[in-house]
Scaffold this motif. Structure first.
Motif, PDB file in Angstrom:
ATOM      1  N   LEU A  76       0.823  -1.207   0.000  1.00  0.00           N
ATOM      2  CA  LEU A  76       0.000   0.000   0.000  1.00  0.00           C
ATOM      3  C   LEU A  76       0.857   1.258   0.000  1.00  0.00           C
ATOM      4  CD1 LEU A  76      -2.892  -1.022   2.413  1.00  0.00           C
ATOM      5  CD2 LEU A  76      -2.908  -0.937  -0.078  1.00  0.00           C
ATOM      6  N   MET A  77       2.132   1.127   0.276  1.00  0.00           N
ATOM      7  CA  MET A  77       3.046   2.264   0.243  1.00  0.00           C
ATOM      8  C   MET A  77       3.540   2.545  -1.173  1.00  0.00           C
ATOM      9  SD  MET A  77       2.926   3.118   3.351  1.00  0.00           S
ATOM     10  CE  MET A  77       4.197   4.341   3.474  1.00  0.00           C
TER      11      MET A  77
ATOM     12  N   TYR B 249       2.161  -8.205  -6.439  1.00  0.00           N
ATOM     13  CA  TYR B 249       1.282  -8.448  -5.292  1.00  0.00           C
ATOM     14  C   TYR B 249      -0.154  -8.822  -5.697  1.00  0.00           C
ATOM     15  CZ  TYR B 249       4.927  -6.412  -2.391  1.00  0.00           C
ATOM     16  OH  TYR B 249       6.109  -6.166  -1.745  1.00  0.00           O
ATOM     17  N   ALA B 250      -0.440  -8.869  -6.980  1.00  0.00           N
ATOM     18  CA  ALA B 250      -1.802  -9.155  -7.441  1.00  0.00           C
ATOM     19  C   ALA B 250      -2.281 -10.520  -6.952  1.00  0.00           C
ATOM     20  CB  ALA B 250      -1.874  -9.097  -8.963  1.00  0.00           C
TER      21      ALA B 250
ATOM     22  N   GLU C 213      -7.719   1.419  -4.503  1.00  0.00           N
ATOM     23  CA  GLU C 213      -7.437   1.337  -5.937  1.00  0.00           C
ATOM     24  C   GLU C 213      -6.325   0.342  -6.239  1.00  0.00           C
ATOM     25  OE1 GLU C 213      -7.262   4.205  -4.194  1.00  0.00           O
ATOM     26  OE2 GLU C 213      -8.929   5.408  -4.936  1.00  0.00           O
ATOM     27  N   HIS C 214      -5.527   0.009  -5.232  1.00  0.00           N
ATOM     28  CA  HIS C 214      -4.387  -0.867  -5.438  1.00  0.00           C
ATOM     29  C   HIS C 214      -4.802  -2.246  -5.975  1.00  0.00           C
ATOM     30  CE1 HIS C 214      -2.477   2.224  -3.099  1.00  0.00           C
ATOM     31  NE2 HIS C 214      -1.289   1.676  -3.303  1.00  0.00           N
ATOM     32  N   ALA C 215      -5.996  -2.723  -5.635  1.00  0.00           N
ATOM     33  CA  ALA C 215      -6.400  -4.071  -6.069  1.00  0.00           C
ATOM     34  C   ALA C 215      -6.510  -4.167  -7.593  1.00  0.00           C
ATOM     35  CB  ALA C 215      -7.687  -4.495  -5.381  1.00  0.00           C
ATOM     36  N   PRO C 216      -7.332  -3.350  -8.254  1.00  0.00           N
ATOM     37  CA  PRO C 216      -7.361  -3.453  -9.720  1.00  0.00           C
ATOM     38  C   PRO C 216      -6.068  -2.973 -10.376  1.00  0.00           C
ATOM     39  CG  PRO C 216      -8.841  -1.717  -8.982  1.00  0.00           C
ATOM     40  CD  PRO C 216      -8.371  -2.444  -7.767  1.00  0.00           C
TER      41      PRO C 216
ATOM     42  N   PHE D  42     -15.542  -2.634  -8.365  1.00  0.00           N
ATOM     43  CA  PHE D  42     -16.062  -2.335  -9.700  1.00  0.00           C
ATOM     44  C   PHE D  42     -15.763  -0.890 -10.073  1.00  0.00           C
ATOM     45  CE2 PHE D  42     -19.304  -1.061 -12.738  1.00  0.00           C
ATOM     46  CZ  PHE D  42     -19.348  -2.138 -13.606  1.00  0.00           C
ATOM     47  N   ARG D  43     -16.053   0.021  -9.161  1.00  0.00           N
ATOM     48  CA  ARG D  43     -15.799   1.445  -9.413  1.00  0.00           C
ATOM     49  C   ARG D  43     -14.319   1.721  -9.608  1.00  0.00           C
ATOM     50  NH1 ARG D  43     -18.739   4.728  -4.935  1.00  0.00           N
ATOM     51  NH2 ARG D  43     -17.339   6.284  -5.778  1.00  0.00           N
ATOM     52  N   ASN D  44     -13.477   1.055  -8.831  1.00  0.00           N
ATOM     53  CA  ASN D  44     -12.042   1.268  -8.964  1.00  0.00           C
ATOM     54  C   ASN D  44     -11.501   0.726 -10.286  1.00  0.00           C
ATOM     55  OD1 ASN D  44     -11.676   2.707  -6.590  1.00  0.00           O
ATOM     56  ND2 ASN D  44     -11.234   0.886  -5.385  1.00  0.00           N
ATOM     57  N   CYS D  45     -12.123  -0.320 -10.818  1.00  0.00           N
ATOM     58  CA  CYS D  45     -11.718  -0.826 -12.138  1.00  0.00           C
ATOM     59  C   CYS D  45     -11.906   0.251 -13.191  1.00  0.00           C
ATOM     60  CB  CYS D  45     -12.536  -2.049 -12.535  1.00  0.00           C
ATOM     61  SG  CYS D  45     -12.100  -3.563 -11.689  1.00  0.00           S
TER      62      CYS D  45
END
Length: 161
Positions: A3-4, A19-20, A59-62, A83-86
């Protein structure tokens, strides 16, 4: 730790890809989305079940999936914020299916999404499945995210170059 990382810094963007999908339990997923020591995936399409992205409120996930080479997620439904972050980041096309198809794919199967016909094909088995229309999300992801879309459509001023 991840996250950094700042996705707008090219070296950190690449590192973020490593990290995905790291939270998946090894016992359930013998084949990893990212092999140990790698930063990119062999799997540009993820086929998932219900509520994909649950628990990934950043946002880091997508971005991590996109940085790893992911292009499309096909799922029954999504956690709203994922979904929104994608679409906001422009990293992934979040397609939804009208029927459960996650059981029709195995890790390593070759998939192909036809954007025009709104289908996904399991090339390995030959089965074709319908997708729900991607709607207004498609052009936003095409543009590279919400801000690029807003610039392209005149909603906000273009960046000075």
């Amino acid at each position: 730790e991840y996250l950094m990382l700042v996705p707008s810094v090219p070296e950190e963007y690449v590192q973020l890809g490593s990290y995905a999908m790291i939270g998946l339990p090894d016992k359930l997923y013998e084949k990893r989305y990212i092999e140990k020591g790698e930063v990119s995936t062999k799997y540009p399409i993820i086929v998932a079940g219900d509520n994909f992205g649950c628990g990934s409120s950043r946002e880091h996930a997508p971005i991590a999936i996109g940085a790893a080479g992911g292009k499309v997620v096909v799922a029954e439904s999504y956690a709203r914020i994922f979904f929104r972050n994608c679409s906001a980041t422009g990293e992934l096309y979040p397609w939804e299916t009208p029927n459960r198809i996650v059981d029709k794919f195995s890790t390593g199967d070759v998939g192909r999404v036809n954007f025009d016909e709104e289908t996904i094909t399991n090339v390995t088995t030959g089965e074709v499945f319908p997708l729900n229309p991607i709607g207004d999300v498609g052009p936003v992801v095409d543009a590279g995210g919400i801000f690029e879309y807003a610039r392209a459509t005149g909603m906000i001023a273009k960046k000075d170059t």
